[in-house]
Scaffold this motif. Structure first.
Motif, PDB file in Angstrom:
ATOM      1  N   GLU A   1       0.833  -1.201   0.000  1.00  0.00           N
ATOM      2  CA  GLU A   1       0.000   0.000   0.000  1.00  0.00           C
ATOM      3  C   GLU A   1       0.867   1.250   0.000  1.00  0.00           C
ATOM      4  O   GLU A   1       2.058   1.205   0.303  1.00  0.00           O
ATOM      5  CB  GLU A   1      -0.907   0.003   1.242  1.00  0.00           C
ATOM      6  CG  GLU A   1      -1.852  -1.178   1.327  1.00  0.00           C
ATOM      7  CD  GLU A   1      -2.804  -1.076   2.506  1.00  0.00           C
ATOM      8  OE1 GLU A   1      -2.730  -0.078   3.260  1.00  0.00           O
ATOM      9  OE2 GLU A   1      -3.620  -1.990   2.682  1.00  0.00           O
TER      10      GLU A   1
ATOM     11  N   ASN B   1       0.431   5.364   1.417  1.00  0.00           N
ATOM     12  CA  ASN B   1      -0.352   6.380   2.114  1.00  0.00           C
ATOM     13  C   ASN B   1       0.054   7.737   1.552  1.00  0.00           C
ATOM     14  O   ASN B   1       1.186   8.187   1.743  1.00  0.00           O
ATOM     15  CB  ASN B   1      -0.089   6.308   3.615  1.00  0.00           C
ATOM     16  CG  ASN B   1      -0.592   4.996   4.198  1.00  0.00           C
ATOM     17  OD1 ASN B   1      -1.709   4.574   3.924  1.00  0.00           O
ATOM     18  ND2 ASN B   1       0.245   4.335   4.978  1.00  0.00           N
TER      19      ASN B   1
ATOM     20  N   ASP C   1      -9.586  11.093  -8.804  1.00  0.00           N
ATOM     21  CA  ASP C   1      -9.792   9.742  -8.273  1.00  0.00           C
ATOM     22  C   ASP C   1      -9.557   8.690  -9.359  1.00  0.00           C
ATOM     23  O   ASP C   1      -9.047   7.600  -9.079  1.00  0.00           O
ATOM     24  CB  ASP C   1     -11.226   9.599  -7.735  1.00  0.00           C
ATOM     25  CG  ASP C   1     -11.469  10.449  -6.498  1.00  0.00           C
ATOM     26  OD1 ASP C   1     -10.485  10.841  -5.840  1.00  0.00           O
ATOM     27  OD2 ASP C   1     -12.657  10.723  -6.203  1.00  0.00           O
TER      28      ASP C   1
ATOM     29  N   LYS D   1      -7.154   5.379  -9.216  1.00  0.00           N
ATOM     30  CA  LYS D   1      -7.690   4.039  -9.487  1.00  0.00           C
ATOM     31  C   LYS D   1      -6.917   3.355 -10.615  1.00  0.00           C
ATOM     32  O   LYS D   1      -6.623   2.157 -10.549  1.00  0.00           O
ATOM     33  CB  LYS D   1      -9.176   4.136  -9.852  1.00  0.00           C
ATOM     34  CG  LYS D   1      -9.835   2.783 -10.075  1.00  0.00           C
ATOM     35  CD  LYS D   1     -11.320   2.936 -10.370  1.00  0.00           C
ATOM     36  CE  LYS D   1     -11.975   1.573 -10.591  1.00  0.00           C
ATOM     37  NZ  LYS D   1     -13.425   1.708 -10.906  1.00  0.00           N
TER      38      LYS D   1
ATOM     39  N   GLU E   1      -3.723   2.019  -9.271  1.00  0.00           N
ATOM     40  CA  GLU E   1      -3.953   0.814  -8.472  1.00  0.00           C
ATOM     41  C   GLU E   1      -4.153  -0.400  -9.374  1.00  0.00           C
ATOM     42  O   GLU E   1      -3.600  -1.474  -9.131  1.00  0.00           O
ATOM     43  CB  GLU E   1      -5.169   1.001  -7.571  1.00  0.00           C
ATOM     44  CG  GLU E   1      -4.960   2.013  -6.443  1.00  0.00           C
ATOM     45  CD  GLU E   1      -6.204   2.198  -5.596  1.00  0.00           C
ATOM     46  OE1 GLU E   1      -6.062   2.353  -4.371  1.00  0.00           O
ATOM     47  OE2 GLU E   1      -7.319   2.196  -6.159  1.00  0.00           O
TER      48      GLU E   1
ATOM     49  N   LYS F   1      -2.273  -0.588  -3.472  1.00  0.00           N
ATOM     50  CA  LYS F   1      -3.441   0.104  -2.933  1.00  0.00           C
ATOM     51  C   LYS F   1      -3.033   1.487  -2.420  1.00  0.00           C
ATOM     52  O   LYS F   1      -2.041   1.620  -1.716  1.00  0.00           O
ATOM     53  CB  LYS F   1      -4.074  -0.700  -1.805  1.00  0.00           C
ATOM     54  CG  LYS F   1      -5.354  -0.095  -1.242  1.00  0.00           C
ATOM     55  CD  LYS F   1      -5.938  -0.987  -0.158  1.00  0.00           C
ATOM     56  CE  LYS F   1      -7.273  -0.478   0.346  1.00  0.00           C
ATOM     57  NZ  LYS F   1      -7.188   0.864   0.949  1.00  0.00           N
ATOM     58  N   CYS F   2      -3.817   2.508  -2.777  1.00  0.00           N
ATOM     59  CA  CYS F   2      -3.518   3.874  -2.356  1.00  0.00           C
ATOM     60  C   CYS F   2      -4.534   4.363  -1.334  1.00  0.00           C
ATOM     61  O   CYS F   2      -5.740   4.346  -1.590  1.00  0.00           O
ATOM     62  CB  CYS F   2      -3.528   4.815  -3.563  1.00  0.00           C
ATOM     63  SG  CYS F   2      -2.233   4.467  -4.762  1.00  0.00           S
ATOM     64  N   ASN F   3      -4.037   4.780  -0.185  1.00  0.00           N
ATOM     65  CA  ASN F   3      -4.872   5.394   0.846  1.00  0.00           C
ATOM     66  C   ASN F   3      -4.613   6.899   0.795  1.00  0.00           C
ATOM     67  O   ASN F   3      -3.507   7.343   1.103  1.00  0.00           O
ATOM     68  CB  ASN F   3      -4.516   4.831   2.221  1.00  0.00           C
ATOM     69  CG  ASN F   3      -4.595   3.315   2.257  1.00  0.00           C
ATOM     70  OD1 ASN F   3      -5.605   2.735   1.883  1.00  0.00           O
ATOM     71  ND2 ASN F   3      -3.520   2.662   2.678  1.00  0.00           N
ATOM     72  N   VAL F   4      -5.630   7.649   0.399  1.00  0.00           N
ATOM     73  CA  VAL F   4      -5.448   9.077   0.135  1.00  0.00           C
ATOM     74  C   VAL F   4      -6.058   9.922   1.243  1.00  0.00           C
ATOM     75  O   VAL F   4      -7.214   9.730   1.620  1.00  0.00           O
ATOM     76  CB  VAL F   4      -6.069   9.464  -1.226  1.00  0.00           C
ATOM     77  CG1 VAL F   4      -5.932  10.964  -1.472  1.00  0.00           C
ATOM     78  CG2 VAL F   4      -5.401   8.681  -2.355  1.00  0.00           C
ATOM     79  N   SER F   5      -5.264  10.862   1.763  1.00  0.00           N
ATOM     80  CA  SER F   5      -5.740  11.877   2.694  1.00  0.00           C
ATOM     81  C   SER F   5      -5.459  13.236   2.074  1.00  0.00           C
ATOM     82  O   SER F   5      -4.554  13.368   1.238  1.00  0.00           O
ATOM     83  CB  SER F   5      -5.027  11.764   4.039  1.00  0.00           C
ATOM     84  OG  SER F   5      -5.179  10.470   4.598  1.00  0.00           O
TER      85      SER F   5
ATOM     86  N   THR G   1       3.737   7.255   8.822  1.00  0.00           N
ATOM     87  CA  THR G   1       2.279   7.353   8.666  1.00  0.00           C
ATOM     88  C   THR G   1       1.920   7.672   7.222  1.00  0.00           C
ATOM     89  O   THR G   1       0.967   7.127   6.667  1.00  0.00           O
ATOM     90  CB  THR G   1       1.706   8.435   9.597  1.00  0.00           C
ATOM     91  OG1 THR G   1       1.978   8.076  10.954  1.00  0.00           O
ATOM     92  CG2 THR G   1       0.189   8.576   9.407  1.00  0.00           C
ATOM     93  N   TYR G   2       2.679   8.573   6.621  1.00  0.00           N
ATOM     94  CA  TYR G   2       2.470   8.943   5.214  1.00  0.00           C
ATOM     95  C   TYR G   2       3.729   8.606   4.423  1.00  0.00           C
ATOM     96  O   TYR G   2       4.848   8.720   4.926  1.00  0.00           O
ATOM     97  CB  TYR G   2       2.182  10.436   5.078  1.00  0.00           C
ATOM     98  CG  TYR G   2       0.976  10.905   5.847  1.00  0.00           C
ATOM     99  CD1 TYR G   2      -0.311  10.517   5.466  1.00  0.00           C
ATOM    100  CD2 TYR G   2       1.110  11.739   6.959  1.00  0.00           C
ATOM    101  CE1 TYR G   2      -1.420  10.951   6.174  1.00  0.00           C
ATOM    102  CE2 TYR G   2       0.003  12.179   7.666  1.00  0.00           C
ATOM    103  CZ  TYR G   2      -1.261  11.775   7.278  1.00  0.00           C
ATOM    104  OH  TYR G   2      -2.352  12.213   7.982  1.00  0.00           O
TER     105      TYR G   2
END
Length: 355
Positions: free
Chosen positions: A37, A39, A49, A53, A56, A62-66, A85-86
């Protein structure tokens, strides 16, 4: 004997099912294996987005986006979290330089960034990161002026005009203290990075006259107030003006005669990155011409990717809001890092403006 044979057959079947299941998972993902993944911490409304996608699906990562709304918010959040964390951040020029100075970033693996050659040489080797040791350009732009010509009779040509009392309650401006204080400084003929206390006292006096003109502070989607008609004038990102112009043809872009706030945002990798190889894949993907074009079509900021610009045609190159003229960039000014005492003065000014 039959029971033993049946038990043996069932065990074989279970083993085969498990093996098939493992293979089936890989097959369903197009042959890709799980590559972990990422972050990613990025500006609001800045990376489509659909592009995330696509990455990915292409890589299996997998990308966790903030998201964040200002460089200062990003820095504060990163520092408040534990290292790792990032993985990836997207700071503007001056913030990138500060993060380099504070030892917060990893050096990039240039061998993995084969698409860096797509970037126009004008945007490589910047003063804030010589040799692009820690960063790769993403998008840039200008804090420009949006004017709804149907609602505003006043001839607006620069930042100074935004302080006119006739514009009371009509302005949407960025919720960004360096941008708005910088705009005020430029309107007085000063640098956006002014440090002289006497000059800053003059800046504060003028800044506070802007208060009655502002109806909204918004860095996330300032175009919305212009499109809805809640604001008639804006001091906002150039790309937001381009998007507003598509919805409301009466809106035009004005580049301030005093010289504009210009910026470049950059991909960077944080110390403690948990998936460095994946981070390099992501940045290299973002440097592909097709990716850069997809980004520009949704968020039309200044595109440093020359290969992408060549394929986008006149819809991009001839649109002054999407593609700020070269003279606007050359006559503009980048925000720079200031000493803590000066920043405290800036923060006090900003607090007074928003009270």
């Amino acid at each position: 004997m039959k029971r033993k044979l049946l038990s043996f057959i069932m065990c074989v079947a279970l083993v085969m099912t498990a093996l098939t299941g493992c293979g089936g998972s890989d097959s369903s993902s197009g042959g890709k294996q799980d590559k972990g993944e990422l972050n990613i911490f990025i500006w609001t409304e800045y990376v489509p987005d659909s592009v995330i996608k696509q990455f990915e699906e292409k890589t299996g990562i997998k990308c966790n986006v903030s998201t964040y709304s200002s460089n200062e918010d990003m820095l504060s959040k990163v520092k408040s979290e534990s290292e790792g964390t990032y993985d990836i951040v997207l700071p503007s020029d001056y913030m990138l330089q500060l993060m380099i100075e504070q030892g917060m970033l990893e050096e990039l693996d240039k061998d993995a960034l084969t698409n860096l050659s797509n970037i126009n040489e004008v945007y490589l080797n910047p003063s804030y990161d010589p040799g692009n040791t820690y960063s790769a350009p993403y998008q840039g732009g200008v804090v420009a002026i949006a004017v709804n010509t149907k609602k505003v009779d006043k001839d607006i040509t620069g930042y100074a005009d935004l302080f006119d009392p006739s514009l009371a309650g009509q302005l949407v401006v960025l919720d960004d203290y360096r941008a708005i204080i910088g705009m005020t400084e430029r309107s007085l003929g000063y640098s956006m990075n002014e440090t002289d206390p006497d000059k800053l006292a003059e800046v504060e006096e003028k800044l506070l006259t802007l208060k009655d003109n502002v109806c909204l502070y918004d860095s996330d989607s300032p175009k919305s107030a212009l499109i809805s008609g809640d604001a008639s004038v804006g001091a906002i990102w150039s790309a937001e003006i381009a998007l507003a112009m598509e919805e409301v043809p009466d809106i035009k872009v004005v580049y301030p005669k005093e010289g504009a706030y210009v910026f470049m945002d950059n991909w960077a990798v944080l110390k403690g990155c948990q998936n460095f190889e994946g981070a390099m894949e992501f940045i290299n993907f973002m440097l592909e011409p097709e990716t850069a074009q997809a980004v520009s079509e949704e968020f039309p900021y200044l595109c440093p990717n020359q290969a992408a610009v060549e394929t986008m045609g006149s819809d991009y190159s001839d649109n002054a809001a999407k593609n700020p003229p070269a003279e606007v960039i050359s006559s503009g000014e980048n925000v720079k890092n200031l000493d803590n005492d000066t920043l405290e003065i800036y923060n006090e000014m900003w607090t007074k403006l928003k009270q």
